[in-house]
Write an enzyme that holds these catalytic residues in place. Sequence first.
Site, PDB file in Angstrom:
ATOM      1  N   ASP A   1      25.467 105.220  21.949  1.00  0.00           N
ATOM      2  CA  ASP A   1      24.652 106.344  21.513  1.00  0.00           C
ATOM      3  C   ASP A   1      23.345 105.786  20.942  1.00  0.00           C
ATOM      4  O   ASP A   1      23.201 104.586  20.705  1.00  0.00           O
ATOM      5  CB  ASP A   1      25.423 107.187  20.476  1.00  0.00           C
ATOM      6  CG  ASP A   1      24.966 108.643  20.478  1.00  0.00           C
ATOM      7  OD1 ASP A   1      23.795 108.901  20.846  1.00  0.00           O
ATOM      8  OD2 ASP A   1      25.759 109.530  20.111  1.00  0.00           O
TER       9      ASP A   1
ATOM     10  N   GLU B   1      23.475 117.540  14.596  1.00  0.00           N
ATOM     11  CA  GLU B   1      24.217 116.395  14.073  1.00  0.00           C
ATOM     12  C   GLU B   1      24.523 116.548  12.573  1.00  0.00           C
ATOM     13  O   GLU B   1      24.909 117.614  12.116  1.00  0.00           O
ATOM     14  CB  GLU B   1      23.456 115.103  14.429  1.00  0.00           C
ATOM     15  CG  GLU B   1      23.295 114.974  15.951  1.00  0.00           C
ATOM     16  CD  GLU B   1      22.801 113.621  16.417  1.00  0.00           C
ATOM     17  OE1 GLU B   1      23.104 112.603  15.771  1.00  0.00           O
ATOM     18  OE2 GLU B   1      22.124 113.574  17.462  1.00  0.00           O
TER      19      GLU B   1
END
Length: 535
Positions: A213, A418
Amino acid sequence: MIDGFQNAALESRLGIPIIYGVDAVHGNNNVYGATIFPHNIGLGATRDADLVRRIGEVTALEVRASGAQYAFAPCVAVSRDPRWGRCYESYSEDTEVVRKMTSLVTGLQGQPPEGHPKGYPFVAGRKNVIASAKHFVGDGGTDNGTNEGNTITSYDDLEKIHLAPYLDCISQGVCTVMASYSSWNGRKLHTDHFLLTELLKDKLGFKGFLISDWEALDRLYVPRGSNYRQSILSTVNAGIDMVMVPFRFELFLEEFLFLVESGEIPMSRIDDAVERILRVKFVAGLFEYPLSDRSLLDVVGCKPHRELAREAVRKSLVLLKNGKDQKIPFLPLDKNTKRILVAGTHADDLGYQCGGWTATWEGTSGRITDGTTILDAIKEVVGSETEITYDLNPSPETFSGQDFSFAVVAIGEAPYVESGGDDPELKIPFNGTELVSLVADRVPTLVILITGRPLVLEPWLLEKIDALVVAWLPGSEGRGITDVIFGDYAFHGRLPMTWFKSVDQLPLHIGKQNSYDPLFPFGFGLTCENNGDLN
């Protein structure tokens, strides 16, 4: 821009083309004028795998039109806790629903032919993109729903609940898998050799490449970014093939080369990574067609694509209440009524309607792209004699001398992404509850909730209002909402997540023995016809 990068790559010593990837998680969402689809939680409410596949096809075209060949989608997390800031990126709390929705992979990449070798990556052609199943594995099951947190569970439950959708992605030829920032029983996923190499590559036979990521190597130690050489060593040796390094790439290359030359990262590991990356580049046709296909530019945001998004919005709406008396439904609304009040923070805000990952990383408010707000859509659909009063934040004066037939009040969450979306309280923001209460005391009221997850619904508020529709984060096509509330189409959506009564119950999901006492159960959704539950 991407062609500029590509030409530089083609002029390098070996002339190997690059892959350019984008976060096209609900359409090509960072490009102005692209079609913005509902976020995954809304698609999970549709239960329609074919719809999701078609969304993948359209997204692939609109991504390819911008020059990119790679979409970081689908997110196949099984979200077990709405406090998680990425809850809306998950199709459902239920593994079987998420498995069904992996059809996005075939939409993005194309349908592999009969007899295609299992685990081998596949891209049908220049109108398709490389997909990425993410975030491997268990990101939706962290303790307290903490983003990048720790999933505390047995291997059997990890496999049964969180790993299962990856098997479906692999069987559709998914080209890449992205590792999760989160941990499993305290072990960081990016450094977990057992899960990344022994399980995913060796046991499951995944032949594509594993990507880290964004900036994940900087998140392995506290303080952030420390022990960088060790971070490189442990991620690459655990099985990560391609590393997303947005900023410290000079340092990365220096440390990486040192580790290979000293033998700490074996050449066999480098060969495996290079082979996997090249395999995907060959499969994607990058060597034959490295540059963008400008003939696709006209399809971005075109009418058929927007019609598909509108269909997705229609099918995603979940009707939770319809009428104070079950025998007298409040919906559908009358298009030719005399006077309608439209109110609330989310009635005329395209950015709020789209949520995070739209125009910018975090998303924002206002006319961020081309699209139709709920207010636009109501104006388009009502009769010529109908008067519409729009008031973002009504006060008692709004009602003086006005004889409103009914009110449509749209409230909900502001965009977030997030960890910024982690929320232990899950209250409706912007005084939404008070606003609805003020209106519902004076006029029969339909509430439209724009949200990425279940929020606290006070029982007294539910009693006051006449109807409640959850529209999730519907994207650019507000007409999909008016299609259904005015009765041109039936309600179709069913809850992809359990709706809790109080945050004290969380995590609350199906399969939770003895303590399942929801406000609305998983799978709940009314229809207008007989006010019956769709289940």
